[in-house]
Design an enzyme around this catalytic site. Structure first.
Site, PDB file in Angstrom:
ATOM      1  N   ASP A  45     -18.902  32.089   3.242  1.00 13.26           N
ATOM      2  CA  ASP A  45     -17.811  32.000   4.161  1.00 13.26           C
ATOM      3  C   ASP A  45     -17.858  32.120   5.161  1.00 13.26           C
ATOM      4  O   ASP A  45     -18.040  33.230   5.008  1.00 13.26           O
ATOM      5  CB  ASP A  45     -16.083  32.084   3.697  1.00 13.26           C
ATOM      6  CG  ASP A  45     -15.749  31.357   2.098  1.00 13.26           C
ATOM      7  OD1 ASP A  45     -16.528  30.323   1.905  1.00 13.26           O
ATOM      8  OD2 ASP A  45     -14.498  30.852   2.153  1.00 13.26           O
ATOM      9  N   ASP A  46     -17.512  31.488   6.116  1.00 17.86           N
ATOM     10  CA  ASP A  46     -17.250  32.140   7.909  1.00 17.86           C
ATOM     11  C   ASP A  46     -18.468  31.964   8.769  1.00 17.86           C
ATOM     12  O   ASP A  46     -18.449  32.652   9.749  1.00 17.86           O
ATOM     13  CB  ASP A  46     -16.563  33.755   7.814  1.00 17.86           C
ATOM     14  CG  ASP A  46     -15.281  33.520   6.989  1.00 17.86           C
ATOM     15  OD1 ASP A  46     -14.601  32.229   7.185  1.00 17.86           O
ATOM     16  OD2 ASP A  46     -14.566  34.349   7.180  1.00 17.86           O
ATOM     17  N   HIS A  96     -15.833  24.476   6.569  1.00 14.02           N
ATOM     18  CA  HIS A  96     -15.084  26.067   6.512  1.00 14.02           C
ATOM     19  C   HIS A  96     -13.780  25.812   7.857  1.00 14.02           C
ATOM     20  O   HIS A  96     -13.159  26.833   8.281  1.00 14.02           O
ATOM     21  CB  HIS A  96     -15.253  26.598   5.996  1.00 14.02           C
ATOM     22  CG  HIS A  96     -14.631  27.765   5.874  1.00 14.02           C
ATOM     23  ND1 HIS A  96     -13.350  27.745   4.702  1.00 14.02           N
ATOM     24  CD2 HIS A  96     -14.347  29.915   6.037  1.00 14.02           C
ATOM     25  CE1 HIS A  96     -12.827  29.213   4.580  1.00 14.02           C
ATOM     26  NE2 HIS A  96     -13.315  29.474   5.248  1.00 14.02           N
ATOM     27  N   HIS A 100     -11.218  28.044  11.836  1.00 11.49           N
ATOM     28  CA  HIS A 100     -10.733  29.196  10.963  1.00 11.49           C
ATOM     29  C   HIS A 100      -9.112  29.596  11.379  1.00 11.49           C
ATOM     30  O   HIS A 100      -8.479  30.471  10.782  1.00 11.49           O
ATOM     31  CB  HIS A 100     -11.100  30.178  10.945  1.00 11.49           C
ATOM     32  CG  HIS A 100     -11.571  31.436   9.400  1.00 11.49           C
ATOM     33  ND1 HIS A 100     -10.210  31.853   8.846  1.00 11.49           N
ATOM     34  CD2 HIS A 100     -12.064  30.955   8.615  1.00 11.49           C
ATOM     35  CE1 HIS A 100     -10.352  31.805   7.775  1.00 11.49           C
ATOM     36  NE2 HIS A 100     -11.883  31.754   7.649  1.00 11.49           N
ATOM     37  N   HIS A 189     -18.818  36.522   1.187  1.00  8.95           N
ATOM     38  CA  HIS A 189     -18.632  36.331   2.647  1.00  8.95           C
ATOM     39  C   HIS A 189     -19.927  36.889   3.982  1.00  8.95           C
ATOM     40  O   HIS A 189     -20.344  37.737   3.146  1.00  8.95           O
ATOM     41  CB  HIS A 189     -17.283  36.834   3.962  1.00  8.95           C
ATOM     42  CG  HIS A 189     -16.649  36.360   3.149  1.00  8.95           C
ATOM     43  ND1 HIS A 189     -15.546  37.061   2.590  1.00  8.95           N
ATOM     44  CD2 HIS A 189     -15.697  35.577   3.798  1.00  8.95           C
ATOM     45  CE1 HIS A 189     -14.265  36.307   2.061  1.00  8.95           C
ATOM     46  NE2 HIS A 189     -14.246  35.495   2.727  1.00  8.95           N
TER      47      HIS A 189
HETATM   48 ZN    ZN Z   1     -12.883  32.109   6.197  1.00  7.91          ZN
END
Ligand code: ZN
Length: 360
Positions: A45-46, A96, A100, A189
């Protein structure tokens, strides 16, 4: 071919041993030999992130595996070349959100904006429109789910949290990955963590040694399947079931009661442990389900006392809001071991609410 035959022989043994199990091996390609125990989802993620994406892609390529990248939209706008590198490496690209945020604190139009901007930047950068969405922090509600659906997105949370975001060591990340079973999805991540990058070869080695392979999260179902999108050589196992005991929990805040139900078929059993918080006029129930054996799913039956309702649930599929309500596992939350969490909130008093658990 020899390996395949011996795998079938092993399945025959299982059938004989449990008698109630219906084992349906699907015709599998070559993957059947190397992934006899199924597929798990590796998720990052991210990103994109200039301090980790390239190294992470190199580690995944070296291990000859693919993963799903849940993209932070603003970062994709900032680092389009890294997003292209992910797509060129054959990684699966998913949404995603744009900034955020805590999505459940946004208005419906705010949710739409977060999702649509990210869809758009990914589409314009790599020519693909994502089909999967992971809400930041795993926080979701019914409004968000309906917005996701309107964009054709399937919501994916996770079954295993590597805690890499929380300073977990490489050893710890690898140990969490070692708990995964067929259908599990692990949260990691693309966030500049060297620990996460270093874990890649060890995670893959561990999976391989247990007959598991990294797979693709299938849009629509949210299930983890073979990287080519087929169900691969995995085995579909169904066990018959009967359900048993129910315990009533007492009212009051914060108390916990465990209810056990045994699978009569000799395959698996499950326990359900609710944890309640109450306030004037409402409550939140967080529920942990633990199951074992040849369990491919669970259902928790909730007896909602009169005067109370369920207004919103998460990480399970709910059949209704009052009376007898069932909560069934969703794909990302349906593994046999380790304990799965779901929850709901509602109005009225939860005093006298009952829980029972069954597996199938
Ligand atoms: Zn995230």
């Amino acid at each position: 071919m020899r390996r395949k035959l011996s795998a079938l022989a092993a399945l025959a043994t299982v059938v004989a041993a449990t008698a109630v199990a219906l084992v349906v091996p699907t015709a599998g390609p070559a993957a059947a030999a190397s992934c006899p125990n199924g597929y798990v989802g590796l998720t990052y993620d991210d990103g994109p992130n200039p301090s980790s994406t390239t190294a992470l892609l190199n580690a995944l390529k070296a291990a000859n595996v693919k993963a799903t990248f849940f993209i932070w939209g603003q970062h994709a706008q900032q680092y389009p070349d890294l997003l292209r590198a992910e797509a060129n490496a054959g990684m699966w690209i998913a949404n995603h959100s744009w900034t955020h945020p805590h999505m459940t604190q946004l208005s419906q139009s705010g949710m739409q904006s977060e999702i649509s901007q990210t869809q758009n930047v990914i589409q314009s950068t790599i020519g693909q429109t994502p089909k999967l969405f992971r809400p930041p922090y795993g926080e979701t509600n019914s409004t968000l789910k309906s917005v996701e659906s309107s964009y054709g997105l399937t919501e994916i949370i996770w079954s295993h949290d590597s805690q890499d975001w929380n300073g977990a060591s490489t050893d710890s990340i690898v140990n969490t990955a070692a708990q995964m079973t067929n259908g599990s999805i692990i949260l990691m991540h693309d966030g500049g963590y060297q620990t996460t990058i270093n874990a890649v070869p060890r995670i893959v080695q561990g999976l391989t040694s247990r007959g598991l392979c990294p797979g693709m999260i299938q849009p629509g179902t949210g299930r983890v399947v073979a990287p080519d999108g087929s169900s691969g050589g995995t085995t579909t196992t169904t066990t018959t079931r009967t359900t048993t005991t129910t315990t009533t929990r007492a009212g009051g805040g914060g108390t916990t009661t465990t209810t056990t139900a045994n699978n009569g078929g000799g395959g698996g059993s499950c326990t359900v442990t609710p944890s309640t918080q109450t306030w004037n006029g409402g409550y939140v129930q967080n529920v942990t389900v633990k199951s074992s054996g040849m369990t491919s799913g669970w259902t928790v039956t909730i007896g909602v006392p009169s005067g109370a309702t369920i207004s919103n649930g998460w990480s399970a599929t709910f059949s209704g809001s009052s009376g007898t309500v069932t909560a069934t596992n969703v794909s990302y939350n349906g593994n046999a071991s380790g304990g799965q969490a779901f929850g709901f909130q509602g109005t009225g008093s939860p005093s006298g609410m009952t829980f029972s658990c069954s597996t199938r």
